[in-house]
Scaffold this motif. Structure first.
Motif, PDB file in Angstrom:
ATOM      1  N   PRO A  78       0.833  -1.206   0.000  1.00  0.00           N
ATOM      2  CA  PRO A  78       0.000   0.000   0.000  1.00  0.00           C
ATOM      3  C   PRO A  78       0.865   1.253   0.000  1.00  0.00           C
ATOM      4  CG  PRO A  78      -0.801  -1.593   1.589  1.00  0.00           C
ATOM      5  CD  PRO A  78       0.529  -2.094   1.122  1.00  0.00           C
ATOM      6  N   SER A  79       0.444   2.241  -0.742  1.00  0.00           N
ATOM      7  CA  SER A  79       1.249   3.442  -0.900  1.00  0.00           C
ATOM      8  C   SER A  79       0.332   4.656  -0.982  1.00  0.00           C
ATOM      9  CB  SER A  79       2.125   3.327  -2.161  1.00  0.00           C
ATOM     10  OG  SER A  79       3.052   4.378  -2.231  1.00  0.00           O
ATOM     11  N   TYR A 101      -1.890  -3.578   4.876  1.00  0.00           N
ATOM     12  CA  TYR A 101      -3.010  -3.932   4.016  1.00  0.00           C
ATOM     13  C   TYR A 101      -3.792  -2.675   3.686  1.00  0.00           C
ATOM     14  CZ  TYR A 101      -1.962  -8.282   6.519  1.00  0.00           C
ATOM     15  OH  TYR A 101      -1.321  -9.339   7.089  1.00  0.00           O
ATOM     16  N   PHE A 102      -4.634  -2.784   2.665  1.00  0.00           N
ATOM     17  CA  PHE A 102      -5.650  -1.772   2.411  1.00  0.00           C
ATOM     18  C   PHE A 102      -6.854  -2.118   3.278  1.00  0.00           C
ATOM     19  CE2 PHE A 102      -3.324  -1.898  -1.691  1.00  0.00           C
ATOM     20  CZ  PHE A 102      -2.906  -0.572  -1.739  1.00  0.00           C
ATOM     21  N   THR A 103      -7.287  -1.177   4.126  1.00  0.00           N
ATOM     22  CA  THR A 103      -8.415  -1.406   5.016  1.00  0.00           C
ATOM     23  C   THR A 103      -9.364  -0.229   4.905  1.00  0.00           C
ATOM     24  OG1 THR A 103      -6.966  -2.603   6.536  1.00  0.00           O
ATOM     25  CG2 THR A 103      -9.121  -1.939   7.374  1.00  0.00           C
ATOM     26  N   THR A 110     -10.172   6.808  -3.343  1.00  0.00           N
ATOM     27  CA  THR A 110      -9.026   6.699  -4.231  1.00  0.00           C
ATOM     28  C   THR A 110      -7.782   6.417  -3.408  1.00  0.00           C
ATOM     29  OG1 THR A 110      -9.989   8.206  -5.852  1.00  0.00           O
ATOM     30  CG2 THR A 110      -7.617   7.878  -5.951  1.00  0.00           C
ATOM     31  N   ASP A 111      -6.981   5.462  -3.838  1.00  0.00           N
ATOM     32  CA  ASP A 111      -5.774   5.075  -3.108  1.00  0.00           C
ATOM     33  C   ASP A 111      -4.687   4.737  -4.114  1.00  0.00           C
ATOM     34  OD1 ASP A 111      -4.104   4.479  -0.975  1.00  0.00           O
ATOM     35  OD2 ASP A 111      -5.656   3.358   0.096  1.00  0.00           O
ATOM     36  N   HIS A 112      -3.499   4.346  -3.590  1.00  0.00           N
ATOM     37  CA  HIS A 112      -2.362   4.039  -4.450  1.00  0.00           C
ATOM     38  C   HIS A 112      -1.723   2.719  -4.017  1.00  0.00           C
ATOM     39  CE1 HIS A 112      -2.885   8.357  -4.974  1.00  0.00           C
ATOM     40  NE2 HIS A 112      -2.170   8.271  -6.100  1.00  0.00           N
ATOM     41  N   ARG A 120      -9.200   3.274  -7.904  1.00  0.00           N
ATOM     42  CA  ARG A 120     -10.409   3.786  -7.261  1.00  0.00           C
ATOM     43  C   ARG A 120     -11.314   2.609  -6.892  1.00  0.00           C
ATOM     44  NH1 ARG A 120     -12.353   8.725  -6.630  1.00  0.00           N
ATOM     45  NH2 ARG A 120     -14.596   9.084  -6.324  1.00  0.00           N
ATOM     46  N   LEU A 121     -11.749   2.622  -5.635  1.00  0.00           N
ATOM     47  CA  LEU A 121     -12.668   1.594  -5.129  1.00  0.00           C
ATOM     48  C   LEU A 121     -14.042   2.219  -4.964  1.00  0.00           C
ATOM     49  CD1 LEU A 121     -13.399  -1.157  -3.850  1.00  0.00           C
ATOM     50  CD2 LEU A 121     -12.547  -0.259  -1.672  1.00  0.00           C
TER      51      LEU A 121
END
Length: 387
Positions: free
Chosen positions: A62-63, A73-75, A85-87, A151-152
């Motif tokens: 995760p970044s 983790y992505f949580t 939105t994440d990286h 993007r989730l």
């Protein structure tokens, strides 16, 4: 072959004659024919072609826009209809440029309790399908990292509870197998993604089946192993873990043995897992009852214990046979000691005398005694006349 015995005499050296030399040559020819040429299988094996087209190394984590954020983790905790939105950071640790396929997919629990992601030939239908990347292909130079945005978006009809998946960075290469066939190798590394959709949370664990096996020892005071196999299912909508133990009881609730709690794997919603426990040193106590005792937990709290039992017969046949033999011996012994009843005697005895039947009662005299209807004659022998 003739048996050679040692001799005390020193044999004289003899020069082989023509016949002996001919026989030796003939024997050598026959030996060569019998042995034949070396078999093809005896030749040194040639090295098999390598299936590794070149070692590649990379990392996924995760970044953020400026680099890794220290997350494992992505949580996320989102409501239906929300988006974020994440990286994901993809680092090329090799010495040549690599092109990665970056995409999302769903996770599942394997039969042995491991966390796994869907293979590349299976399309995601859950949280993996809710992940969108700007483009699928990304090239990263050696020793560099690319922080790739995604993007989730949670659908409005998403069910409450946990949805688990991963963001994958995959490298596809052509390789050659050991038998020379060309194959396409798909190497993947992913960062896990845990999403909790807001709504009613229903944690639940079910013990679906319990099977008990026991090999009764011949020795009635011996001990044997009891095997307990049970299947648990996450029947709720959030991921669960916890511990499980087995308690073995005899008749009347007498506890014979208890296993130490073992850690259960993390089960995603709908996943099932089979556990096999071996309880050692259990005596054959006629009827054995195994109780599976689960202490499930979620990422938030502990859940009420879950129990289920199953029984198996553990009949000490040798002891029962010995008791039956002892009972039969005691019965026969008592039967032999019981006195025999006497038979009725056939010796003639005194004749039985029957009493005369009572005469009808007559008129009473002055003393109150009744007078018989037929009187005895007087001593003189004449009958008394009536007055």
């Amino acid at each position: 072959m003739p048996l050679l015995t040692p001799s005390t005499r020193t044999p004289r050296r003899r020069t082989p004659g023509p016949a002996a030399r001919f026989g030796a040559a003939l024997a050598a020819v026959l030996l060569a024919v019998l042995l034949g040429p070396p078999a093809a299988g005896e030749a040194a094996p040639r090295p098999a072609p390598s299936a590794d087209p070149g070692a590649v190394r990379w990392a996924v984590q995760p970044s953020g826009p400026g680099g890794p954020t220290g997350r494992n983790y992505f949580t996320y905790d989102l409501a239906p209809g929300d988006s974020v939105t994440d990286h994901v950071g993809v680092t090329n640790l090799g010495d040549r440029p690599l092109t990665f396929a970056v995409y999302g997919t769903d996770a599942y629990t394997t039969t042995d309790g491991a966390f796994a992601l869907l293979p590349s030939d299976r399309a995601a239908t859950d949280v993996g399908a809710w992940i969108g990347v700007e483009r699928r292909s990304w090239t990263v130079q050696p020793g560099r990292r690319a922080d790739i945005p995604f993007r989730l978006t949670v659908p409005r009809n998403a069910t409450p509870g946990d949805h688990t998946g991963g963001v994958i960075a995959a490298v596809a290469q052509d390789g050659v197998t050991a038998d020379g066939q060309r194959v396409r190798l798909d190497q993947r590394i992913a960062a896990r993604l845990y999403l909790r959709v807001a709504g009613e949370v229903r944690p639940a664990v079910t013990v679906e089946s319990v099977r008990v096996g026991y090999d009764t020892p011949l020795n009635p005071i011996g001990r044997a192993d009891l095997t307990v196999t049970y299947r648990i299912r996450n029947s709720g909508n959030v991921r669960v873990g916890g511990t499980g133990a087995v308690v073995v009881d005899g008749p009347g609730g007498w506890t014979l043995s208890r296993t130490s709690p073992v850690d259960l794997p993390e089960l995603l919603p709908g996943a099932e897992f089979t556990v096999t426990e071996r309880v050692t040193g259990v005596p054959p106590a006629l009827r054995l009852t195994a109780t599976v005792d689960l202490a499930p937990t979620t990422v938030d709290t502990a859940l009420p214990p879950v129990q289920r039992t199953a029984s198996v017969w553990a009949t000490p046949w040798l002891l029962i046979a010995a008791l039956a033999a002892a009972g039969a011996w005691l019965y026969l012994r008592r039967r032999r000691r019981r006195p025999t009843s006497a038979a009725p005697s056939t010796t003639p005895g005194p004749a039985s005398v029957s009493e005369p039947s009572a005469a009808p009662a007559g008129p009473a005299d002055a003393s109150g005694a009744s007078v018989a209807g037929t009187a005895e004659p007087p001593a003189g022998g004449a009958a008394a006349g009536a007055r």
